[in-house]
Design a protein around this motif. Structure first.
Motif, PDB file in Angstrom:
ATOM      1  N   ALA A 191       0.828  -1.207   0.000  1.00  0.00           N
ATOM      2  CA  ALA A 191       0.000   0.000   0.000  1.00  0.00           C
ATOM      3  C   ALA A 191       0.863   1.258   0.000  1.00  0.00           C
ATOM      4  O   ALA A 191       0.561   2.233  -0.702  1.00  0.00           O
TER       5      ALA A 191
ATOM      6  N   VAL B 251      -0.529  -1.641  -6.359  1.00  0.00           N
ATOM      7  CA  VAL B 251      -1.926  -1.382  -6.001  1.00  0.00           C
ATOM      8  C   VAL B 251      -2.821  -2.548  -6.404  1.00  0.00           C
ATOM      9  O   VAL B 251      -3.677  -2.999  -5.626  1.00  0.00           O
ATOM     10  N   LEU B 252      -2.627  -3.064  -7.621  1.00  0.00           N
ATOM     11  CA  LEU B 252      -3.429  -4.195  -8.081  1.00  0.00           C
ATOM     12  C   LEU B 252      -3.201  -5.426  -7.205  1.00  0.00           C
ATOM     13  O   LEU B 252      -4.146  -6.140  -6.839  1.00  0.00           O
TER      14      LEU B 252
ATOM     15  N   TYR C 220      -2.128  -5.456  -4.099  1.00  0.00           N
ATOM     16  CA  TYR C 220      -2.690  -5.190  -2.767  1.00  0.00           C
ATOM     17  C   TYR C 220      -4.186  -5.518  -2.745  1.00  0.00           C
ATOM     18  O   TYR C 220      -4.674  -6.185  -1.824  1.00  0.00           O
ATOM     19  N   ASN C 221      -4.909  -5.056  -3.759  1.00  0.00           N
ATOM     20  CA  ASN C 221      -6.352  -5.317  -3.812  1.00  0.00           C
ATOM     21  C   ASN C 221      -6.638  -6.810  -3.960  1.00  0.00           C
ATOM     22  O   ASN C 221      -7.556  -7.342  -3.320  1.00  0.00           O
TER      23      ASN C 221
ATOM     24  N   THR D 281      -5.666  -8.671  -0.685  1.00  0.00           N
ATOM     25  CA  THR D 281      -6.640  -8.334   0.350  1.00  0.00           C
ATOM     26  C   THR D 281      -7.938  -9.104   0.152  1.00  0.00           C
ATOM     27  O   THR D 281      -8.541  -9.605   1.113  1.00  0.00           O
ATOM     28  N   ARG D 282      -8.371  -9.220  -1.095  1.00  0.00           N
ATOM     29  CA  ARG D 282      -9.600  -9.976  -1.389  1.00  0.00           C
ATOM     30  C   ARG D 282      -9.415 -11.456  -1.062  1.00  0.00           C
ATOM     31  O   ARG D 282     -10.301 -12.088  -0.454  1.00  0.00           O
TER      32      ARG D 282
END
Length: 223
Positions: free
Chosen positions: A130, A188-189, A191-192, A195-196
């Motif tokens: 992040a 960023v991609l 991280y998302n 996280t999912r």
């Protein structure tokens, strides 16, 4: 454009900016590969262990299966089942404040702690991803601003302006912004995505924790 040749032509500030971005990129991709390597196939492993647990004849057999498995569900079982058996066989063996808890509260505490300890390793590296995703574009932008500033200073000293004298140094400066985006976008991609995946694992564990709690509680009552 050769990146190493470009770095040789820049001053110390731009070299430091590019070096920081390169270091960020290495850290980012290292975290991505390590996290994804750990997450790949985890849902299938959890499903397999879940079926093995409910097909067990008794708790000790389930514990033996969990000891041989490496899913997150087995990790929770390895933490919960030994403490439960210890409480069930001899409550006096439980020391400290936990000895004052009822079975319901004791199971709730142990299952909750087991899930927290199991999930925590999957969250490592997310803060770094992040941070890289947020900071890298600004470092690239700073490098571009500094490069354009130096290019304009050189042009002013030469006393003449042409497309050739302006486009080359400014074009080189814009590489810093492009590199900053190149570092930030995958971070960023990833991280998302991670996280999912972690959220899915957490939801699976919460669902299993509820079933495990009901089973262990009823198992004690049926003794």
């Amino acid at each position: 454009m050769d990146l190493f040749h470009l770095l040789e032509q820049q001053d110390m500030v731009l070299r430091i900016s590019f070096s920081i971005l390169i270091l960020m990129s290495i850290i980012s991709w290292s975290i991505i590969f390590i996290r994804l390597l750990k997450l790949v196939g985890m849902k299938g492993k959890n499903k397999k262990m879940l079926n093995a647990f409910w097909q067990s004849n008794n708790i000790k057999e389930a514990q033996e299966k969990a000891d041989k498995d490496r899913s997150v569900i087995s990790s929770v079982l390895r933490k919960v089942l030994p403490s439960y058996l210890k409480y069930q066989q001899n409550k006096t063996a439980v020391v400290g404040l936990q000895a004052q808890l009822s079975l319901k509260d004791y199971l709730t505490l142990n299952i909750s702690n087991a899930i927290t300890q199991t999930i925590r390793p999957f969250e490592s590296g997310l803060v770094a991803l992040a941070s890289i995703g947020a900071v890298a574009p600004f470092i690239g932008l700073f490098g571009t601003v500094w490069g354009i500033f130096n290019a304009l200073m050189d042009i002013s000293q030469q006393g003449q302006v042409s497309i050739a004298t302006v486009s080359a140094p400014i074009g080189e400066a814009l590489v810093a912004t492009a590199m900053g985006l190149f570092v930030a976008i995958p971070a960023v991609l990833a991280y998302n995505a991670i996280t999912r995946l972690n959220r899915n694992i957490s939801q699976d564990l919460d669902s299993f924790a509820h079933d495990l709690y009901i089973y262990l509680l009823n198992h004690q009552e049926n003794k």
